[in-house]
Design an enzyme around this catalytic site. Sequence first.
Site, PDB file in Angstrom:
ATOM      1  N   HIS A  62     -19.190   9.758   4.753  1.00  0.00           N
ATOM      2  CA  HIS A  62     -17.829   9.995   4.257  1.00  0.00           C
ATOM      3  C   HIS A  62     -17.592   8.991   3.135  1.00  0.00           C
ATOM      4  O   HIS A  62     -17.487   7.789   3.404  1.00  0.00           O
ATOM      5  CB  HIS A  62     -16.798   9.768   5.364  1.00  0.00           C
ATOM      6  CG  HIS A  62     -16.993  10.634   6.571  1.00  0.00           C
ATOM      7  ND1 HIS A  62     -16.353  11.835   6.745  1.00  0.00           N
ATOM      8  CD2 HIS A  62     -17.758  10.460   7.675  1.00  0.00           C
ATOM      9  CE1 HIS A  62     -16.712  12.372   7.907  1.00  0.00           C
ATOM     10  NE2 HIS A  62     -17.571  11.549   8.493  1.00  0.00           N
ATOM     11  N   PHE A  63     -17.542   9.472   1.904  1.00  0.00           N
ATOM     12  CA  PHE A  63     -17.393   8.553   0.763  1.00  0.00           C
ATOM     13  C   PHE A  63     -15.987   8.571   0.144  1.00  0.00           C
ATOM     14  O   PHE A  63     -15.743   7.920  -0.865  1.00  0.00           O
ATOM     15  CB  PHE A  63     -18.473   8.819  -0.291  1.00  0.00           C
ATOM     16  CG  PHE A  63     -19.842   8.248   0.064  1.00  0.00           C
ATOM     17  CD1 PHE A  63     -20.016   7.363   1.128  1.00  0.00           C
ATOM     18  CD2 PHE A  63     -20.971   8.603  -0.666  1.00  0.00           C
ATOM     19  CE1 PHE A  63     -21.280   6.838   1.448  1.00  0.00           C
ATOM     20  CE2 PHE A  63     -22.231   8.080  -0.365  1.00  0.00           C
ATOM     21  CZ  PHE A  63     -22.389   7.205   0.698  1.00  0.00           C
ATOM     22  N   ARG A  64     -15.056   9.331   0.725  1.00  0.00           N
ATOM     23  CA  ARG A  64     -13.609   9.186   0.444  1.00  0.00           C
ATOM     24  C   ARG A  64     -13.192   9.511  -0.985  1.00  0.00           C
ATOM     25  O   ARG A  64     -12.106   9.096  -1.399  1.00  0.00           O
ATOM     26  CB  ARG A  64     -13.146   7.755   0.761  1.00  0.00           C
ATOM     27  CG  ARG A  64     -13.629   7.149   2.051  1.00  0.00           C
ATOM     28  CD  ARG A  64     -13.099   7.908   3.233  1.00  0.00           C
ATOM     29  NE  ARG A  64     -13.323   7.195   4.497  1.00  0.00           N
ATOM     30  CZ  ARG A  64     -13.394   7.812   5.670  1.00  0.00           C
ATOM     31  NH1 ARG A  64     -13.257   9.127   5.752  1.00  0.00           N
ATOM     32  NH2 ARG A  64     -13.577   7.130   6.771  1.00  0.00           N
ATOM     33  N   ASN A  94     -13.840  15.922   4.501  1.00  0.00           N
ATOM     34  CA  ASN A  94     -12.494  15.465   4.895  1.00  0.00           C
ATOM     35  C   ASN A  94     -11.947  14.422   3.935  1.00  0.00           C
ATOM     36  O   ASN A  94     -11.537  13.332   4.321  1.00  0.00           O
ATOM     37  CB  ASN A  94     -12.497  14.939   6.335  1.00  0.00           C
ATOM     38  CG  ASN A  94     -13.455  13.793   6.562  1.00  0.00           C
ATOM     39  OD1 ASN A  94     -14.462  13.656   5.861  1.00  0.00           O
ATOM     40  ND2 ASN A  94     -13.165  12.953   7.540  1.00  0.00           N
ATOM     41  N   HIS A 176     -18.448  19.105  14.222  1.00  0.00           N
ATOM     42  CA  HIS A 176     -17.940  17.927  14.925  1.00  0.00           C
ATOM     43  C   HIS A 176     -17.415  18.478  16.242  1.00  0.00           C
ATOM     44  O   HIS A 176     -16.363  19.120  16.279  1.00  0.00           O
ATOM     45  CB  HIS A 176     -16.830  17.251  14.122  1.00  0.00           C
ATOM     46  CG  HIS A 176     -16.229  16.075  14.826  1.00  0.00           C
ATOM     47  ND1 HIS A 176     -16.285  14.803  14.317  1.00  0.00           N
ATOM     48  CD2 HIS A 176     -15.587  15.968  16.015  1.00  0.00           C
ATOM     49  CE1 HIS A 176     -15.687  13.962  15.170  1.00  0.00           C
ATOM     50  NE2 HIS A 176     -15.247  14.656  16.211  1.00  0.00           N
ATOM     51  N   HIS A 230     -23.660  14.175  15.128  1.00  0.00           N
ATOM     52  CA  HIS A 230     -23.517  12.991  15.991  1.00  0.00           C
ATOM     53  C   HIS A 230     -23.398  13.307  17.492  1.00  0.00           C
ATOM     54  O   HIS A 230     -22.369  13.095  18.120  1.00  0.00           O
ATOM     55  CB  HIS A 230     -22.371  12.084  15.564  1.00  0.00           C
ATOM     56  CG  HIS A 230     -21.104  12.757  15.112  1.00  0.00           C
ATOM     57  ND1 HIS A 230     -20.535  13.818  15.752  1.00  0.00           N
ATOM     58  CD2 HIS A 230     -20.296  12.476  14.071  1.00  0.00           C
ATOM     59  CE1 HIS A 230     -19.430  14.161  15.121  1.00  0.00           C
ATOM     60  NE2 HIS A 230     -19.268  13.367  14.097  1.00  0.00           N
ATOM     61  N   ASP A 301     -23.027   8.871   9.708  1.00  0.00           N
ATOM     62  CA  ASP A 301     -21.577   9.077   9.796  1.00  0.00           C
ATOM     63  C   ASP A 301     -20.836   7.879   9.194  1.00  0.00           C
ATOM     64  O   ASP A 301     -19.789   7.464   9.704  1.00  0.00           O
ATOM     65  CB  ASP A 301     -21.152   9.316  11.250  1.00  0.00           C
ATOM     66  CG  ASP A 301     -19.731   9.856  11.367  1.00  0.00           C
ATOM     67  OD1 ASP A 301     -19.167  10.308  10.354  1.00  0.00           O
ATOM     68  OD2 ASP A 301     -19.193   9.816  12.485  1.00  0.00           O
ATOM     69  N   HIS A 305     -13.277   2.353   6.727  1.00  0.00           N
ATOM     70  CA  HIS A 305     -11.840   2.083   6.709  1.00  0.00           C
ATOM     71  C   HIS A 305     -11.695   0.586   6.462  1.00  0.00           C
ATOM     72  O   HIS A 305     -12.576  -0.188   6.860  1.00  0.00           O
ATOM     73  CB  HIS A 305     -11.190   2.444   8.053  1.00  0.00           C
ATOM     74  CG  HIS A 305     -11.316   3.891   8.407  1.00  0.00           C
ATOM     75  ND1 HIS A 305     -10.543   4.872   7.832  1.00  0.00           N
ATOM     76  CD2 HIS A 305     -12.145   4.537   9.268  1.00  0.00           C
ATOM     77  CE1 HIS A 305     -10.880   6.053   8.334  1.00  0.00           C
ATOM     78  NE2 HIS A 305     -11.854   5.879   9.198  1.00  0.00           N
TER      79      HIS A 305
HETATM   80  O1  DOR Z   1     -14.971   8.281  13.507  1.00  0.00           O
HETATM   81  C1  DOR Z   1     -14.949   9.149  12.658  1.00  0.00           C
HETATM   82  N1  DOR Z   1     -14.562   8.896  11.399  1.00  0.00           N
HETATM   83  N2  DOR Z   1     -15.320  10.395  12.982  1.00  0.00           N
HETATM   84  C2  DOR Z   1     -15.127  11.429  12.157  1.00  0.00           C
HETATM   85  O2  DOR Z   1     -15.397  12.542  12.524  1.00  0.00           O
HETATM   86  C3  DOR Z   1     -14.549  11.224  10.816  1.00  0.00           C
HETATM   87  C4  DOR Z   1     -14.750   9.846  10.364  1.00  0.00           C
HETATM   88  C5  DOR Z   1     -13.912   9.492   9.160  1.00  0.00           C
HETATM   89  O3  DOR Z   1     -13.943  10.242   8.186  1.00  0.00           O
HETATM   90  O4  DOR Z   1     -13.248   8.466   9.180  1.00  0.00           O
END
Ligand code: DOR
Length: 436
Positions: A62-64, A94, A176, A230, A301, A305
């Site tokens: 997840h590179f936001r 996402n 997921h 996962h 994964d 944050h």
């Molecule tokens: O812990 C998680 N963080 N699980 C996920 O499915 C999404 C991910 C996130 O994008 O922060």
Amino acid sequence: MYNLLIRNARIARPDGTLFEGDVACEDGHIARLDSKISAPARETIDAAGKLLLPGVIDPQVHFRDPGSEYKEDLATGSRAAVRGGVTSFLEMPNTAPPTTTQEALDEKLTHAARKSVANYGFFIGATPENLEALNSVNPVCGIKIFMGSSTGTLLVNRAEDLERIFANGTRLIAVHAEDEARINARRAQFSGRTDPAVHSEIRDNETARLASALALSLSKRYQRRLHILHLSTKEEVAMLRADKPAWVTAEAIPNHLFLNKTDYARLGTLVQMNPPIRTEQDNDALWAGLRDGIIDFIATDHAPHTLEEKQRGYPNTPSGMPGVETSLPLLLTAMKAGRCTLAEIQKWMCYGPAEAYRIPNKGKILEGWDADLTLVDIEHARAVRNEETFTKVRWSPWHGRELYGWPQYTIVNGDVAFDNGKIRETTRGRPLTYLA
Ligand code: DOR
């Protein structure tokens, strides 16, 4: 003249045996492998006997970017990747906006072409309404379905919506797998508790098993390619051991292999993720599943944050932890401890993901294959240090852990991307391609 010549390496063959020699790269490919290559090259690296591996493919990050670039973006995420020997990544939808349309995908591809030092691919995210896009948007590695809610807004939890997606189309569906109704019921049941460990009680093993079982049954009904992201529980491993069609794959991530509920005491919400960390018995079942091929490969994964967000206090903390830059050293350290072999690491982290996502020409050091490589030091251990991480959030759940196998060089399409702690800022990755 070759573009790049790597000399005196211990080169990993796909079967895990080694040979000592040189590798010449040209036009993005491995042009020649030999015990000695005496030819001019624009750049020569003396490997001095270090271990040369195929570049790692991390098939879940997840590179936001776009939307939450303050946590990570395709520049910093890809730099963290190559620091950890990862030369290609598959990134999740996402983001904000979520990657649910051709337009949103095109925006990511444009950002990646501009900023990514590693090769990149993207998932299209499922919603209850975007069936047409799921099957037409290009290029994507697959369809991602959040069956239970996690970070972001994507969610498909109604049985009829899931059925419609599985029934229509042929693309790989990556799930997921957590059961949304059970999460909500148990969140209410445990509402009095705010200790981080309650996260693993709310999203218990049965929450994951229920959703994985539903996805498996839909995949069987429609003979639809399914990948379970996962995998985290011994029950899911047992379920797949009893019944795993040839068109189904599964992955494990280091967090579920190396962490369990006992780590909440030390790390609190830093190790809060979805699906959550479990027990030592689950760790062991996942290792056993990897070894006997029930679990096909490893992803991270990587879900960054900020520390500030992670310290807000449960339940106001987001789920996920960074990991793209530590997976290869973690696994090479496990190899040194006798837990796995070099052949397994290449299968789980290099050519295994390439085969499942039908990415041609990657994951093996062979003449004519893509020159995605990482030269690692497995003789010396070095501790993970938050302040040395390349992820924008600058922390790691592995802070303080001594690991072997840190990359010294990472090479993407024959160009050096990571050179002894520094990024070559001019190197750029390419979009991944997928065979039909
Ligand atoms: O812990 C998680 N963080 N699980 C996920 O499915 C999404 C991910 C996130 O994008 O922060």
